[in-house]
Write an enzyme that holds these catalytic residues in place. Structure first.
Site, PDB file in Angstrom:
ATOM      1  N   GLU A  11      38.891  39.112  50.157  1.00 58.11           N
ATOM      2  CA  GLU A  11      37.668  38.330  50.366  1.00 58.11           C
ATOM      3  C   GLU A  11      36.444  39.226  50.487  1.00 58.11           C
ATOM      4  O   GLU A  11      35.359  38.883  49.999  1.00 58.11           O
ATOM      5  CB  GLU A  11      37.810  37.460  51.615  1.00 58.11           C
ATOM      6  CG  GLU A  11      38.822  36.328  51.500  1.00 58.11           C
ATOM      7  CD  GLU A  11      40.264  36.800  51.691  1.00 58.11           C
ATOM      8  OE1 GLU A  11      41.183  36.001  51.420  1.00 58.11           O
ATOM      9  OE2 GLU A  11      40.472  37.966  52.091  1.00 58.11           O
ATOM     10  N   PRO A  67      50.440  50.271  46.812  1.00 58.71           N
ATOM     11  CA  PRO A  67      50.946  49.125  47.590  1.00 58.71           C
ATOM     12  C   PRO A  67      49.796  48.289  48.156  1.00 58.71           C
ATOM     13  O   PRO A  67      48.738  48.823  48.494  1.00 58.71           O
ATOM     14  CB  PRO A  67      51.748  49.785  48.712  1.00 58.71           C
ATOM     15  CG  PRO A  67      52.071  51.158  48.203  1.00 58.71           C
ATOM     16  CD  PRO A  67      50.901  51.551  47.360  1.00 58.71           C
ATOM     17  N   GLY A  94      40.334  50.639  49.258  1.00 58.71           N
ATOM     18  CA  GLY A  94      39.045  50.478  48.597  1.00 58.71           C
ATOM     19  C   GLY A  94      38.869  51.273  47.318  1.00 58.71           C
ATOM     20  O   GLY A  94      37.793  51.230  46.719  1.00 58.71           O
ATOM     21  N   LEU A 139      41.313  40.562  37.471  1.00 52.51           N
ATOM     22  CA  LEU A 139      39.971  40.854  36.984  1.00 52.51           C
ATOM     23  C   LEU A 139      39.567  42.300  37.203  1.00 52.51           C
ATOM     24  O   LEU A 139      38.706  42.820  36.491  1.00 52.51           O
ATOM     25  CB  LEU A 139      38.956  39.932  37.672  1.00 52.51           C
ATOM     26  CG  LEU A 139      39.182  38.446  37.445  1.00 52.51           C
ATOM     27  CD1 LEU A 139      38.148  37.638  38.200  1.00 52.51           C
ATOM     28  CD2 LEU A 139      39.126  38.113  35.966  1.00 52.51           C
ATOM     29  N   GLU A 140      40.155  42.951  38.205  1.00 52.24           N
ATOM     30  CA  GLU A 140      39.778  44.336  38.481  1.00 52.24           C
ATOM     31  C   GLU A 140      40.049  45.242  37.279  1.00 52.24           C
ATOM     32  O   GLU A 140      39.172  46.005  36.877  1.00 52.24           O
ATOM     33  CB  GLU A 140      40.472  44.832  39.757  1.00 52.24           C
ATOM     34  CG  GLU A 140      39.922  44.148  41.008  1.00 52.24           C
ATOM     35  CD  GLU A 140      40.626  44.584  42.288  1.00 52.24           C
ATOM     36  OE1 GLU A 140      41.782  45.052  42.189  1.00 52.24           O
ATOM     37  OE2 GLU A 140      40.036  44.452  43.369  1.00 52.24           O
TER      38      GLU A 140
END
Length: 438
Positions: A64, A269, A318, A345-346
């Site tokens: 999120e 992971p 991140g 989408l990444e």
């Protein structure tokens, strides 16, 4: 009456589970972290908000936070007279939010206890609450409604897995959802489900998925180091993997290595608490491997070059979104096992060919769109390596699959702008109403 019954049930469950929670807090640091904030006390770094016009945005965890990252930046530009504060529930979400938005406006969300939500709302005095996806908490919602604080939901969705449970509890949710000010759904199916649960039809619209607008704004250090330490390698990036998937990826890596000896697999992971477990799997596999975290704080020139055939355990938070940019092929995890899948989408934004398993209910609309455009390959545990082998061996086809994925990503963008427009209109109407009441 429904809120009373909810709080009675909540109190009973807290009493019964108190010994377990006390034990976990005594033995595990992450259960103690942010405890004061979870009980409604805002952190000291937010003490400067006394005169600020606050908009509170709640994003539960890493997914999120990533989804709303561009939205926060656009809201900062569109509403310069307001201060956007961001809360999370999980520790990993908190860490990423602090990196993305700055620690001076990030905090842990209060537990959904009447006194905790009341104390937090009293301290923040927000002009609006924005919820990412479907974080509906009765006491928080009731507290906002009692104060006349409009509540907006962005990137709203009801997953296939959650839909039966929500539908059974429709009587509980209708009284809360009927008072939401604006609901911006990811898809028409999500909008239909939200209306069926009690959201006012005129307040529900389809804005699209914010994750289509999320781009890796800068190259992560891990992506830079991978290219520096293995300039001639081809990378398979397996991201957001869950239990049962890492072993399949390791087997696939070993199976395709004879045909592609320059291959290096990056294994990421999903949950940080599983890093050591996956490290043990790699030890048992006899495949040479290295932890990404072992590079931290060291000059790049002092690091050992990666050897062909190695696996890199991406045990940082991140960096995955940027690391996808170096991939020859990307596997998106949470999809070989029945967990609903993770965000394809990444890698799509970089034109990387994508492989997923058959379990993608959490991203059904996105994945079906990719499938319709022949922009993704679906594999099962038993045939993961042949699918990877096909894409690694046919560079022209892999490039075409990746470019189609990039086009889907670009065509579906725009959700952020629609959300900013809707939130801005609600802020303006609320300000005008307050002015008339003065």
């Amino acid at each position: 009456m429904i809120l009373l019954l909810y709080n009675v049930a909540l109190f009973i469950s807290l009493v019964l589970s108190a010994p377990w929670w006390l034990w976990r807090m005594a033995t595990t640091r992450k259960y103690r972290e942010g405890l004061r904030e979870r009980l409604g006390r805002i952190p000291t770094q937010l003490s400067s908000i006394a005169e600020a016009r606050v908009i509170w945005l709640h994003a539960v965890s890493v997914g999120e936070v990533l989804a709303v990252s561009r939205l926060v930046a656009e809201l900062d530009r569109a509403l310069p007279s307001h201060r956007i504060l961001i809360s999370t529930t999980t520790r990993t979400g908190q860490d990423l939010a602090r990196q993305r938005f700055g620690a001076d406006r990030v905090f842990y969300a209060p537990l959904d206890l009447p006194w905790a939500t009341r104390a937090c709302l009293d301290a923040l005095r927000p002009e609006m609450l924005i919820l990412a996806e479907t974080e509906f908490w009765p006491n928080l919602l009731a507290g906002c409604f009692a104060r006349g604080i409009p509540v907006t939901v962005v990137n709203a969705r009801i997953s296939d897995r959650s839909w039966p449970r929500y539908r059974r509890l429709r009587a509980l949710w209708k009284g809360f959802l009927s008072r939401l000010s604006t609901v911006l759904a990811q898809s028409e199916l999500d909008a239909e489900r939200l209306r069926a649960l009690g959201c006012p039809p005129q307040r529900v619209s389809v804005a699209g998925n914010l994750k289509f607008d999320v781009r890796a704004v800068q190259e992560a250090e891990a992506a830079h180091l991978l290219q520096r330490l293995a300039p001639d390698a081809r990378f398979l990036v397996a991201g957001s993997t869950l239990e049962g998937e890492e072993s399949a990826v390791i087997r696939a890596h070993r199976s395709v290595l004879p045909q592609y000896p320059a291959l290096i697999t990056v294994l990421a992971p999903r949950h940080p608490e599983r890093f050591d477990y996956v490290a043990a799997l790699l030890d048992a596999s006899a495949v040479p491997w290295v932890r990404r975290s072992s590079w931290k704080g060291k000059p790049a020139e002092s690091l050992r070059m990666l050897a062909p055939g190695q696996i890199v355990l991406l045990d940082t938070i991140g960096e995955l979104a940027s690391v996808y940019s170096v991939a020859a092929v990307a596997f998106v995890g949470g999809s070989l096992v029945p967990a609903g899948g993770h965000n394809p989408l990444e890698p799509a934004q970089f034109g990387v060919p994508i492989v997923m398993g058959p379990h993608y209910a959490n991203f059904r609309a996105i994945t079906e769109d990719l499938r319709a455009q022949d922009a993704v390959r679906i594999a099962h545990k038993e045939n993961l390596w042949p699918v990877l082998d096909e894409l690694l061996g046919d560079s022209e086809e892999a490039r075409a699959v990746g470019e189609r994925a990039r086009r889907v990503f670009e065509q579906q963008s725009g959700a952020t702008a629609r959300c900013v427009e809707a939130i801005g209109a609600l802020v303006n109407s609320s300000t005008a109403a307050a002015g008339r009441g003065a």
